[in-house]
Design a protein around this motif. Structure first.
Motif, PDB file in Angstrom:
ATOM      1  N   ILE A 104      43.247  -0.940   3.917  1.00 45.01           N
ATOM      2  CA  ILE A 104      44.631  -0.595   4.257  1.00 45.01           C
ATOM      3  C   ILE A 104      45.107   0.567   3.403  1.00 45.01           C
ATOM      4  N   MET A 105      44.801   0.540   2.110  1.00 44.92           N
ATOM      5  CA  MET A 105      45.210   1.633   1.230  1.00 44.92           C
ATOM      6  C   MET A 105      44.535   2.939   1.619  1.00 44.92           C
ATOM      7  N   LEU A 106      43.242   2.867   1.950  1.00 45.97           N
ATOM      8  CA  LEU A 106      42.517   4.081   2.308  1.00 45.97           C
ATOM      9  C   LEU A 106      43.027   4.669   3.616  1.00 45.97           C
ATOM     10  N   ILE A 107      43.308   3.820   4.588  1.00 43.77           N
ATOM     11  CA  ILE A 107      43.810   4.314   5.871  1.00 43.77           C
ATOM     12  C   ILE A 107      45.207   4.902   5.704  1.00 43.77           C
ATOM     13  N   LYS A 108      46.034   4.256   4.895  1.00 44.86           N
ATOM     14  CA  LYS A 108      47.359   4.814   4.626  1.00 44.86           C
ATOM     15  C   LYS A 108      47.241   6.187   3.967  1.00 44.86           C
ATOM     16  N   TRP A 109      46.356   6.299   2.963  1.00 45.17           N
ATOM     17  CA  TRP A 109      46.166   7.581   2.282  1.00 45.17           C
ATOM     18  C   TRP A 109      45.682   8.646   3.258  1.00 45.17           C
TER      19      TRP A 109
END
Length: 206
Positions: A104-109
């Motif tokens: 989730i963090m990587l996709i948001k970034w």
């Protein structure tokens, strides 16, 4: 022929499609790597995290209390995963939560990087008062690169990179909490807990 020769030399500098080719390539690459992340929904992963927490905490609490490892009615989470077998279950559960949080963090970034690249490819001014792309642009409400971000560092791209690094630090701290029992290595456990809580708070603000 003259116009063709002029285009071969690099095109007209006034052509908006040729103003920021590097940013255009980055925007396209982000869109490809995201696999259509604009329409992606994180709810299944968030639901899985909620299920893990709902199952994990009562399970470790019950096991530790029945084994007599603590007497408090509402103990710290560290106390409920302090001794085996509850520590084994807690370590597995917290590790699964980290596995859910990282994508989730990587996709948001990556998604925000794409919005920033679209803003750059639109050739927008870096001195916008609002710091956002106008509604008429192709990426509504996208941050304008170079404008002041919410933390005042002056760059949305820099803040986005810093946020994902802080998110990684929070995951690392939670991993330390899961793998280092308090009664064995209290210094590492407490340090990891501090890293987790502080980094998580900063990440949520950013």
């Amino acid at each position: 022929e003259a116009n063709m020769g002029h285009d071969d030399d690099g095109g007209s500098s006034s052509d908006p499609l040729r103003r920021r080719p590097a940013a255009d390539d980055e925007a396209n690459n982000n869109a490809t790597l995201l696999g259509g992340a604009a329409g992606w929904r994180p709810w299944p992963i968030l639901a899985l995290q909620a299920v893990i927490l709902v199952v994990l905490l009562p399970t470790t609490y019950t096991i530790s209390r029945l084994d007599g490892f603590f007497k408090e009615f509402v103990p710290f989470i560290s106390a409920s995963i302090n001794y085996s077998p509850a520590s084994c279950i807690g370590g597995m559960g917290l590790s699964l939560i980290i596995i859910c949080v990282l994508p989730i963090m990587l996709i948001k970034w990556r998604y925000l990087q794409g919005l920033i690249a679209e803003a750059e490819s639109a050739g927008l001014s870096s001195h916008s008062d609002s710091g956002t792309v106008p509604d008429s642009a192709s990426a509504p409400s996208a941050p304008v690169p170079g404008s002041s971000c919410c933390c005042g560092c002056g760059s949305w791209r820099r803040e986005n990179n810093a946020a994902v690094c802080i998110g990684f630090a929070a995951c690392f701290g939670l991993l330390g909490v899961a793998n280092f029992e308090y009664h064995n290595v209290p210094a590492v456990h407490n340090t990891s807990a501090a890293i987790f809580f502080l980094s998580s708070a900063v990440y949520l603000v950013m």
